[in-house]
Design an enzyme around this catalytic site. Structure first.
Site, mmCIF file in Angstrom:
data_model
loop_
_atom_site.group_PDB
_atom_site.id
_atom_site.type_symbol
_atom_site.label_atom_id
_atom_site.label_comp_id
_atom_site.label_asym_id
_atom_site.label_seq_id
_atom_site.Cartn_x
_atom_site.Cartn_y
_atom_site.Cartn_z
ATOM 1 N N ASN A 149 0.828 -1.195 0.000
ATOM 2 C CA ASN A 149 0.000 0.000 0.000
ATOM 3 C C ASN A 149 0.872 1.258 0.000
ATOM 4 O O ASN A 149 2.030 1.195 0.387
ATOM 5 C CB ASN A 149 -0.918 -0.007 1.235
ATOM 6 N N HIS A 171 -6.707 -8.367 -0.787
ATOM 7 C CA HIS A 171 -7.635 -9.428 -0.398
ATOM 8 C C HIS A 171 -8.962 -8.883 0.118
ATOM 9 O O HIS A 171 -9.760 -9.619 0.696
ATOM 10 C CB HIS A 171 -6.997 -10.335 0.666
ATOM 11 N N TYR A 258 -12.108 7.114 3.898
ATOM 12 C CA TYR A 258 -12.159 7.557 2.508
ATOM 13 C C TYR A 258 -13.349 8.464 2.231
ATOM 14 O O TYR A 258 -13.488 8.982 1.123
ATOM 15 C CB TYR A 258 -12.243 6.346 1.564
#
Length: 488
Positions: A149, A171, A258
Site C-alpha cells: 500500500n 484481499h 475515505y
C-alpha cells in the site's frame, strides 16, 4: 517447471510465509527458486530460516536465497512480489501522529487521507527503483505483483512511470465476499457469485447471486442487521449499504477514512466505530496492531520456527491472488480474481488513467479484464474523488512538487472535511520535515518547510484521537491468547 520468484520486503515474515506455502501448493512449482530481499538483514535471516525449515520438512528441492542486495535478488526473476513498507513503523507512526494534531483521526492511514498520501510519497521513488532493476536484470517481460500500500498509487507509478508489467493485489474483495456469504447463510463462498468493481479499498459488490438467485439491497441490509456480530462491528459499512444500495469491500475502519462524513467530529467517530478489534475504526488501530505483531514475532520466534516443521496442507491454501495467478500463467488452469490495473475503459464511468480493481481472468495469455462495467453513480462519485487525490499524489511524488502535494492532501475527502487550507499547508510541511529521510524528492523543499514551521501561527493540539488504545505488552498479549484458547 523451474523459474525464479523474487520477494521484495520479504522481512514481512508472516505474509512472506503465506505466499511461499501458497505457491508450493502448486505441484508443478516444487523446483522453483525464491530469492528474498529486504533492507533488514535480521528479518531476512529469520524468514529464511522459517522457509528453509518448510522446505526441509516437506522434502522439497525448492531453493531459497536471501540477500540485502536487491538487484542480485532480481537477476533472472520471472515474477517479482513486493510487500514493502518504506520507512517502517517509525515513519508510519508520524502518518498517524502528525495529522491528529490537526484534528484528522485515521484508523489505518495507508491508502489516501494524510497518512496514505505521505506513505505513497515514501514508496513511489523506491517502486521506481524496483522497476529500473526489473527492466535491467530480471527475466524479459517479468511480471511485477504489488501487494504494498497505497495500492493504487504504487501500481499507478509502476505502470505509468516504471514501464513494468504490473498488477496490484489485495484481499479486500475475498474478505467482503466471506462476510456476505455468512450473513446470507451460505455454506461456503462457493455458493456466492459476484461482480465486485471500483478502486482498491473502495470496491463495490454491484451484482450478487446466491446459488444463482439475485440478492437485492433490502435482503442484504436485513441479513447484516440481523447478524449478531457484523451488525455491531460494521455499522458505518451498513449505513453506506443502505444509502448507496451496494456493499463495500472495506472494513468499517478502512471505509471510514475515505469518506468525508463519518470521522469529521470526535462524537461522530465513536458513534460509528466498534472497539472489539482494531479494524472496525480504532484511532491508529493498524499501527497498534502492527507494532504488537512485530513485538510478538520477535519474542515468540522459536514457536514460529517450530510450526514451520509441519507438512504443507494444500487444502489450507489461502485465497491470496499471487499463487493462483502464477498457476494460471504457467499451467493454463484458468483463474478468476479481482485485480488492480490501469482502467483503459474497463469501468465506463471512471477515468481511463485510473488504477481500478475489477474482475479478470488469468491464463497463459495473461490477465484479461472483464470490460464494460458501469458503477452505480454514488460509487463512481466516491471513487472519482479518491482517484483525483491519487493522481495528484503520484504526480507530486514523481516531480517532488511540494505545492502539488499540499493540493493533493487538501482535496482528500476526510482532510477537507476537518482541516482548513492553512492547517493543511502546515501539516504537510511538518510531515515532510519529519519524514525527510525517506523523501529524497523533497530534499530541496525541506529547508523552506522548516523555516515556515518556525514562523507559523497555525495552532495545533496534542490529541490521542477519539478512540486510541495503547500498545499491549507481550505479557498482556499472552494472557489474551490464553483466555481465547480457554474460551474456545
Amino acid at each position: 517447471m523451474s523459474f525464479k520468484i523474487a520477494i521484495i520486503g520479504a522481512g514481512s515474515v508472516g505474509f512472506t510465509k503465506k505466499l511461499f506455502t501458497d505457491i508450493l501448493c502448486v505441484p508443478e512449482f516444487k523446483d522453483i527458486e525464491f530469492a528474498l530481499t529486504d533492507v533488514s538483514e535480521h528479518n531476512l535471516q529469520m524468514i529464511k530460516a522459517i522457509l528453509d525449515r518448510i522446505v526441509e520438512a516437506n522434502k522439497l528441492p525448492t531453493r531459497v536465497t536471501a540477500t540485502t542486495n536487491r538487484r542480485k535478488a532480481l537477476e533472472g526473476a520471472r515474477y517479482i512480489i513486493s510487500c514493502v513498507r518504506v520507512g517502517g513503523l517509525e515513519a508510519y507512526a508520524d502518518d498517524i501522529r502528525i495529522p491528529l494534531k490537526y484534528g484528522i483521526d485515521q484508523c489505518v492511514g495507508d491508502t489516501i487521507c494524510a497518512g496514505g498520501i505521505l506513505y505513497g510519497q515514501r514508496n513511489i521513488p523506491v517502486i521506481l527503483d524496483f522497476c529500473k532493476d526489473i527492466g535491467e536484470v530480471a527475466e524479459t517481460n517479468a511480471k511485477f505483483l504489488n501487494y504494498a500500500n497505497p495500492m493504487a498509487m504504487n501500481t499507478w507509478a509502476a505502470i505509468e512511470y516504471g514501464k513494468v508489467d504490473t498488477v496490484g493485489l489485495c484481499h479486500g474483495v475475498q474478505h467482503g465476499a466471506e462476510q456476505i456469504a455468512e450473513v446470507l447463510g451460505a455454506k461456503s463462498t462457493g455458493e456466492l457469485d459476484y461482480v465486485c468493481s471500483g478502486i482498491n479499498h473502495q470496491t463495490w459488490f454491484i451484482d450478487l447471486r446466491l446459488n444463482g438467485r439475485k440478492i437485492g439491497k433490502d435482503e442484504l441490509v436485513a441479513a447484516f442487521e440481523a447478524h449478531p456480530v457484523y451488525s455491531r462491528q460494521e455499522k458505518l459499512r451498513i449505513d453506506v449499504l443502505k444509502r448507496f444500495g451496494v456493499y463495500s469491500t472495506e472494513s468499517n475502519g478502512h471505509l471510514s477514512e475515505y469518506l468525508p462524513w463519518y470521522r469529521k467530529r470526535p462524537e461522530e467517530i465513536t458513534r460509528w466505530i466498534d472497539m472489539s478489534d482494531w479494524i472496525h475504526g480504532e484511532t491508529g488501530g493498524y499501527l497498534r496492531y502492527s507494532t504488537e505483531t512485530r513485538n510478538w514475532f520477535e519474542t515468540e520466534y522459536p514457536q514460529f520456527l517450530e510450526a514451520a516443521s509441519k507438512p504443507i496442507d494444500a487444502s489450507r491454501r489461502s485465497n491470496e491472488h499471487a499463487s493462483h495467478i502464477l498457476e494460471a500463467l504457467e499451467t493454463n488452469r484458468v483463474y478468476r480474481g479481482h485485480f488492480n490495473v490501469k482502467n483503459n475503459g474497463v469501468i465506463t464511468n471512471l477515468p481511463r488513467d485510473a488504477i481500478i480493481e475489477s474482475p479478470g481472468f488469468v491464463d497463459r495469455f495473461g490477465i484479461n479484464m472483464v470490460s464494460g462495467i458501469t458503477l452505480p453513480e454514488a460509487c463512481a462519485a466516491t471513487c472519482i474523488a479518491s482517484i483525483n487525490v491519487q493522481r495528484m499524489s503520484v504526480h507530486a511524488a514523481i516531480s517532488g512538487d511540494i505545492d502539488l502535494l499540499k493540493l493533493a492532501v487538501l482535496h482528500d475527502p476526510l482532510v477537507g472535511a476537518v482541516s482548513t487550507p492553512e492547517e493543511v499547508w502546515q501539516m504537510v510541511d511538518e510531515m515532510v520535515v519529519a519524514q525527510a529521510a525517506w523523501l529524497p524528492q523533497y530534499a530541496h523543499a525541506v529547508p523552506a518547510a522548516r523555516e515556515r514551521l518556525s514562523k507559523s501561527q497555525v495552532k495545533t493540539r496534542e490529541w490521542a484521537g477519539a478512540a486510541r488504545r495503547s500498545v499491549r505488552s507481550i505479557e498482556e498479549l499472552r494472557a489474551e491468547k490464553a483466555a481465547l484458547k480457554q474460551a474456545g
